[in-house]
Design a protein around this motif. Structure first.
Motif: not given
Ligand code: GLU
Length: 294
Positions: A175, A226, A228, A231, A234, A251, A253
């Motif tokens: 992340e 993209r 949150q 989140f 995912t 990712y 977010h």
């Protein structure tokens, strides 16, 4: 390293607002800054809510913002066989089962279970706040299931979450942005928090979770940037990637644009609609300023 691939993947079920503009511009800028590419994907699997005029407006609004994308645009409704194939693979491994109930029947079953075990507190909910599927269809005998199938009753296909997690073991994702509680870096996936998610709906052979995972892989997306609000989805995406042998993107977010009352923007609030702002004389530079981008 091959150049990164970014994407913006709106659903044409309403007009774009400032939240979409932020997400699209952020992806577009990142693609430019990194020498990567920017894809636009139309997530139109929900035939009842998606409309051609909303899709046309997406192209128009993005072009007005100065965004360009690679052609052809992938429209999910044209690729249902890709999703069907994936469900069949999981089905053949015994990871999927049909669920025949209506929403009302599921709600009634939950009510019954809650009344029965009064002391056990509230019924569990998934990260989106939807009540956990109680799992009645998983408990059908093979004879009962066969009888339902034979009757032609419509059904959704659900992932047997416990079996799926047992197959993959623990999973993490990288992340680069932040979760709702500041989660960043290596995040441990918690797909169990979603229960037996639907992979194929009654009315279409796919679902958001399944098609997003298949498409990101088929389109070679390396960076998923993209909101949150997605989140914790995912977690399910990592699980499906692992089950299907697909690569895991990185990712990121991003923060959500909120309205004056602190609520997430919805497609129905006119005040922040790109079309409304444009009609009032806003320029693309004004939109960038409004969403806090240089
Ligand atoms: N189609 C989804 C939406 O409009 C976005 C999917 C994604 O970015 O993963 O909310």
């Amino acid at each position: 390293m091959p150049p990164p691939v970014f994407r913006f993947a709106p659903s044409p079920n309403g007009y774009l607002h400032l939240g979409h503009a932020y997400s699209a511009l952020l992806n577009f800028d990142l693609a430019h800054q990194t020498g990567g590419s920017f894809l636009l994907r139309i997530e139109d699997i929900d035939a009842t809510r998606c409309k051609p005029e909303f899709e046309a407006a997406i192209y128009e609004d993005l072009a007005w913002l100065g965004i360009t994308w690679e052609e052809p645009v992938r429209r999910q409704s044209r690729h249902l066989s890709n999703y069907r194939d994936a469900v069949e693979k999981l089905s053949a491994r015994g990871l999927v089962y049909p669920s025949f109930e209506s929403r009302a029947e599921i709600a009634k079953e939950i009510e019954r279970l809650v009344t029965q075990r009064e002391a056990d507190g509230p019924w569990p909910r998934d990260p989106d706040g939807a009540p956990f599927y109680p799992g009645a269809a998983k408990l059908l005998s093979s004879g009962q299931r066969a009888a339902f199938l034979e009757s032609g009753a419509p059904y959704a296909l659900r992932l047997d979450m416990a079996a799926a997690c047992a197959e993959t073991g623990d999973l993490v994702w990288v992340e680069r942005g932040q979760g709702p509680d500041g989660e960043t870096g290596t995040v441990v996936a918690r797909p169990q928090a979603w229960g037996d998610v639907i992979l194929a709906r009654k009315e279409t052979p796919t679902s958001y979770h399944l098609s997003v995972v298949i498409d990101d892989a088929l389109q070679g997306v390396t960076d998923v940037v993209r909101g949150q609000d997605l989140f914790w989805s995912t977690s399910v995406h990592r699980l499906l990637q692992q089950l299907l042998g697909l690569p895991a993107p990185i990712y990121r977010h991003h923060r959500l644009m909120l309205d004056a009352a602190g609520q997430k923007l919805s497609k129905s609030t006119d005040a922040t609609g790109l079309r409304e702002l444009r009609a009032e004389g806003a320029t693309p530079a004004d939109i960038r300023r409004l969403v806090g981008l240089p």
